[in-house]
Design a protein around this motif. Structure first.
Motif, mmCIF file in Angstrom:
data_model
loop_
_atom_site.group_PDB
_atom_site.id
_atom_site.type_symbol
_atom_site.label_atom_id
_atom_site.label_comp_id
_atom_site.label_asym_id
_atom_site.label_seq_id
_atom_site.Cartn_x
_atom_site.Cartn_y
_atom_site.Cartn_z
ATOM 1 N N LYS A 82 5.817 -6.322 -6.179
ATOM 2 C CA LYS A 82 6.313 -5.734 -4.933
ATOM 3 C C LYS A 82 7.833 -5.589 -5.095
ATOM 4 O O LYS A 82 8.519 -6.555 -5.416
ATOM 5 C CB LYS A 82 5.968 -6.621 -3.743
ATOM 6 N N VAL A 83 8.312 -4.370 -4.887
ATOM 7 C CA VAL A 83 9.722 -4.073 -5.116
ATOM 8 C C VAL A 83 10.399 -3.749 -3.788
ATOM 9 O O VAL A 83 9.899 -2.930 -3.014
ATOM 10 C CB VAL A 83 9.888 -2.884 -6.092
ATOM 11 N N PHE A 84 11.528 -4.421 -3.544
ATOM 12 C CA PHE A 84 12.300 -4.171 -2.334
ATOM 13 C C PHE A 84 13.694 -3.682 -2.736
ATOM 14 O O PHE A 84 14.187 -4.008 -3.823
ATOM 15 C CB PHE A 84 12.384 -5.447 -1.498
ATOM 16 N N PRO A 85 14.352 -2.885 -1.876
ATOM 17 C CA PRO A 85 15.593 -2.216 -2.274
ATOM 18 C C PRO A 85 16.760 -3.140 -2.613
ATOM 19 O O PRO A 85 17.563 -2.841 -3.479
ATOM 20 C CB PRO A 85 15.928 -1.347 -1.053
ATOM 21 N N HIS A 86 16.879 -4.244 -1.903
ATOM 22 C CA HIS A 86 17.977 -5.193 -2.104
ATOM 23 C C HIS A 86 19.350 -4.544 -1.907
ATOM 24 O O HIS A 86 20.353 -5.022 -2.425
ATOM 25 C CB HIS A 86 17.894 -5.860 -3.493
ATOM 26 N N SER A 87 19.341 -3.432 -1.189
ATOM 27 C CA SER A 87 20.607 -2.780 -0.844
ATOM 28 C C SER A 87 20.758 -2.698 0.675
ATOM 29 O O SER A 87 21.727 -2.167 1.186
ATOM 30 C CB SER A 87 20.655 -1.365 -1.442
ATOM 31 N N GLU A 88 19.766 -3.235 1.366
ATOM 32 C CA GLU A 88 19.776 -3.220 2.834
ATOM 33 C C GLU A 88 20.459 -4.487 3.357
ATOM 34 O O GLU A 88 21.072 -5.248 2.614
ATOM 35 C CB GLU A 88 18.337 -3.121 3.348
ATOM 36 N N LYS A 89 20.303 -4.706 4.661
ATOM 37 C CA LYS A 89 20.874 -5.913 5.267
ATOM 38 C C LYS A 89 20.225 -7.162 4.686
ATOM 39 O O LYS A 89 19.051 -7.156 4.329
ATOM 40 C CB LYS A 89 20.654 -5.890 6.783
ATOM 41 N N LYS A 90 21.009 -8.208 4.614
ATOM 42 C CA LYS A 90 20.501 -9.466 4.077
ATOM 43 C C LYS A 90 20.792 -10.604 5.046
ATOM 44 O O LYS A 90 21.700 -10.521 5.865
ATOM 45 C CB LYS A 90 21.132 -9.753 2.713
ATOM 46 N N TYR A 91 19.970 -11.657 4.925
ATOM 47 C CA TYR A 91 20.134 -12.824 5.789
ATOM 48 C C TYR A 91 20.439 -14.043 4.924
ATOM 49 O O TYR A 91 19.791 -14.273 3.893
ATOM 50 C CB TYR A 91 18.865 -13.069 6.608
ATOM 51 N N MET A 262 9.837 -14.540 -9.917
ATOM 52 C CA MET A 262 10.531 -13.769 -10.950
ATOM 53 C C MET A 262 9.857 -12.448 -11.302
ATOM 54 O O MET A 262 10.515 -11.529 -11.811
ATOM 55 C CB MET A 262 10.680 -14.620 -12.223
ATOM 56 N N PHE A 263 8.547 -12.345 -11.047
ATOM 57 C CA PHE A 263 7.827 -11.147 -11.479
ATOM 58 C C PHE A 263 7.088 -10.433 -10.341
ATOM 59 O O PHE A 263 7.207 -9.219 -10.182
ATOM 60 C CB PHE A 263 6.831 -11.511 -12.593
ATOM 61 N N ALA A 264 6.308 -11.188 -9.556
ATOM 62 C CA ALA A 264 5.490 -10.560 -8.520
ATOM 63 C C ALA A 264 6.330 -9.963 -7.402
ATOM 64 O O ALA A 264 5.944 -8.970 -6.786
ATOM 65 C CB ALA A 264 4.501 -11.576 -7.941
ATOM 66 N N ILE A 265 7.488 -10.575 -7.115
ATOM 67 C CA ILE A 265 8.403 -10.057 -6.100
ATOM 68 C C ILE A 265 9.742 -9.840 -6.792
ATOM 69 O O ILE A 265 10.479 -10.796 -7.047
ATOM 70 C CB ILE A 265 8.566 -11.029 -4.917
ATOM 71 N N LYS A 266 10.047 -8.629 -7.125
ATOM 72 C CA LYS A 266 11.255 -8.319 -7.882
ATOM 73 C C LYS A 266 12.508 -8.774 -7.128
ATOM 74 O O LYS A 266 12.713 -8.428 -5.969
ATOM 75 C CB LYS A 266 11.347 -6.815 -8.143
ATOM 76 N N GLY A 267 13.307 -9.578 -7.806
ATOM 77 C CA GLY A 267 14.575 -10.007 -7.227
ATOM 78 C C GLY A 267 14.500 -11.206 -6.318
ATOM 79 O O GLY A 267 15.531 -11.687 -5.838
ATOM 80 N N ALA A 268 13.296 -11.732 -6.063
ATOM 81 C CA ALA A 268 13.156 -12.849 -5.126
ATOM 82 C C ALA A 268 13.906 -14.089 -5.593
ATOM 83 O O ALA A 268 14.402 -14.867 -4.780
ATOM 84 C CB ALA A 268 11.679 -13.176 -4.920
ATOM 85 N N VAL A 269 13.990 -14.275 -6.904
ATOM 86 C CA VAL A 269 14.636 -15.472 -7.448
ATOM 87 C C VAL A 269 16.115 -15.546 -7.058
ATOM 88 O O VAL A 269 16.695 -16.628 -6.979
ATOM 89 C CB VAL A 269 14.478 -15.517 -8.992
ATOM 90 N N HIS A 270 16.722 -14.387 -6.770
ATOM 91 C CA HIS A 270 18.151 -14.384 -6.434
ATOM 92 C C HIS A 270 18.431 -15.074 -5.100
ATOM 93 O O HIS A 270 19.558 -15.497 -4.855
ATOM 94 C CB HIS A 270 18.679 -12.948 -6.404
ATOM 95 N N SER A 271 17.410 -15.172 -4.242
ATOM 96 C CA SER A 271 17.639 -15.786 -2.934
ATOM 97 C C SER A 271 18.028 -17.245 -3.055
ATOM 98 O O SER A 271 18.811 -17.750 -2.248
ATOM 99 C CB SER A 271 16.386 -15.645 -2.059
ATOM 100 N N TYR A 276 20.933 -15.437 -0.118
ATOM 101 C CA TYR A 276 20.622 -14.294 0.730
ATOM 102 C C TYR A 276 19.226 -13.731 0.460
ATOM 103 O O TYR A 276 18.825 -13.599 -0.691
ATOM 104 C CB TYR A 276 21.657 -13.188 0.535
ATOM 105 N N VAL A 277 18.518 -13.382 1.540
ATOM 106 C CA VAL A 277 17.196 -12.772 1.450
ATOM 107 C C VAL A 277 17.267 -11.377 2.053
ATOM 108 O O VAL A 277 17.858 -11.177 3.120
ATOM 109 C CB VAL A 277 16.139 -13.611 2.190
ATOM 110 N N GLU A 278 16.671 -10.412 1.371
ATOM 111 C CA GLU A 278 16.743 -9.005 1.783
ATOM 112 C C GLU A 278 15.850 -8.744 2.996
ATOM 113 O O GLU A 278 14.778 -9.319 3.125
ATOM 114 C CB GLU A 278 16.335 -8.139 0.582
ATOM 115 N N GLU A 279 16.318 -7.855 3.889
ATOM 116 C CA GLU A 279 15.633 -7.634 5.172
ATOM 117 C C GLU A 279 14.192 -7.152 5.013
ATOM 118 O O GLU A 279 13.283 -7.682 5.642
ATOM 119 C CB GLU A 279 16.405 -6.622 6.021
ATOM 120 N N GLU A 280 13.959 -6.140 4.180
ATOM 121 C CA GLU A 280 12.602 -5.614 4.062
ATOM 122 C C GLU A 280 11.656 -6.654 3.476
ATOM 123 O O GLU A 280 10.480 -6.720 3.845
ATOM 124 C CB GLU A 280 12.573 -4.348 3.192
ATOM 125 N N GLU A 281 12.170 -7.476 2.570
ATOM 126 C CA GLU A 281 11.342 -8.538 1.989
ATOM 127 C C GLU A 281 10.878 -9.497 3.081
ATOM 128 O O GLU A 281 9.717 -9.913 3.110
ATOM 129 C CB GLU A 281 12.137 -9.284 0.922
#
Length: 299
Positions: A82-91, A262-271, A276-281
């Motif tokens: 599942k890929v999310f933009p990671h360019s939107e608002k973050k929390y 690391m794989f099933a949710i792209k970029g999730a590990v960065h949280s 920060y967690v991306e809004e759409e995620e």
């Protein structure tokens, strides 16, 4: 205040490692009572332990090591991430204290698990210095995990309690069997994360205690002996059996946790690195929490 807590944990880790490196538990004193261990057997766990150790444990660990990643490889190829933009608002979901505690635990697991495998398959690796080094690293990196496991348990206990959202999450396996992005009912932690929390905390504490029995071979626990009626050798065998059985669950869920982050949710590990967690995620994978944050004006 949290800065001082972090500094204290770091100092305690370094002091513990220094103590362990200089301790005589790594030397000849570890085996001074072994000659007397076989003189009494209360529960007669010898045959059971021998059977499990020689016929089942290694094969089960190998099955988990190969089977779980293989299942996720198939999932990745068929369903995909599942890929999310990671360019939107973050929390800002995880503060520095949360991240340091989590990272200490993560690094500990990244050493404890591979070295545990080297110990289990010691014959395959030829024994000797390499396996002894793995055993020592296995013990040393248990120390920082031991230090952070209780703070980690306390800081996320409230979010890790199960509720009705989790029942619905399990019924659809969190939506991970679908390529669609549909909102999934989940709080700050979804049911899978909660399951990993309890396995990591309760299983981790169980493995710390059972592992300590095996490392401190000649440290007699008279209270446990009086309580259970078990001899020293059977206490050690029971500890080894418990350690291995809990290891199956910890290993399987750890691999799952790594795959999801690391794989099933792209970029999730960065949280857990940035906090920060991306809004759409959040909107898709933690919709209950997202609605609560939106009601609070966070988005």
């Amino acid at each position: 205040m949290r800065k001082y807590i972090v500094m204290f944990i770091a100092a305690l880790c370094l002091a513990s490692v220094a103590y362990a490196a200089d301790s005589q538990i790594w030397g000849e004193m570890r085996i001074q009572n072994i000659l007397g261990y076989g003189q009494e057997e209360s529960w007669k766990l010898g045959p059971l332990f021998t059977m499990l150790q020689h016929k089942y444990f290694a094969w089960i660990f190998l099955g988990v090591l190969i089977g779980v990643p293989a299942a996720f490889f198939i999932h990745y190829k068929i369903i995909g991430p599942k890929v999310f933009p990671h360019s939107e608002k973050k929390y800002y979901a995880f503060n520095l204290y949360n991240r340091i505690i989590h990272q200490v635990a993560a690094v500990s697991f990244l050493v404890i698990i591979p070295t545990g495998f080297i110990i289990i398959f010691g014959d395959f690796f030829g024994g000797g210095t390499f396996v002894r080094m793995a055993k020592n690293l296995h013990g040393i990196f248990t120390i920082p995990f031991t230090i952070v496991v209780i703070p980690m348990a306390l800081m996320w206990l409230k979010e890790a309690l199960f509720n009705m959202d989790d029942v619905k999450w399990f019924m659809i396996l969190g939506g991970y069997l679908s390529k669609e992005k549909k909102p999934i009912l989940a709080g700050k932690f979804n049911a899978g994360q909660k399951m990993w929390y309890w396995v990591a905390i309760l299983g981790g504490i169980t493995m710390i205690l059972s592992g300590a029995f095996m490392y401190f071979l000649d440290f007699k626990m008279q209270m446990l002996h009086n309580l259970t009626g078990m001899s020293q050798i059977d206490l050690l065998r029971a500890a080894a059996i418990i350690h291995n059985v809990m290891g199956f669950a910890v290993l399987a869920l750890f691999i799952t946790h790594v795959y999801m982050s690391m794989f099933a949710i792209k970029g999730a590990v960065h949280s857990i690195i940035t906090g920060y967690v991306e809004e759409e995620e959040l909107k898709i994978l933690h919709s209950t929490w997202y609605k609560k944050l939106k009601d609070q004006g966070k988005f």
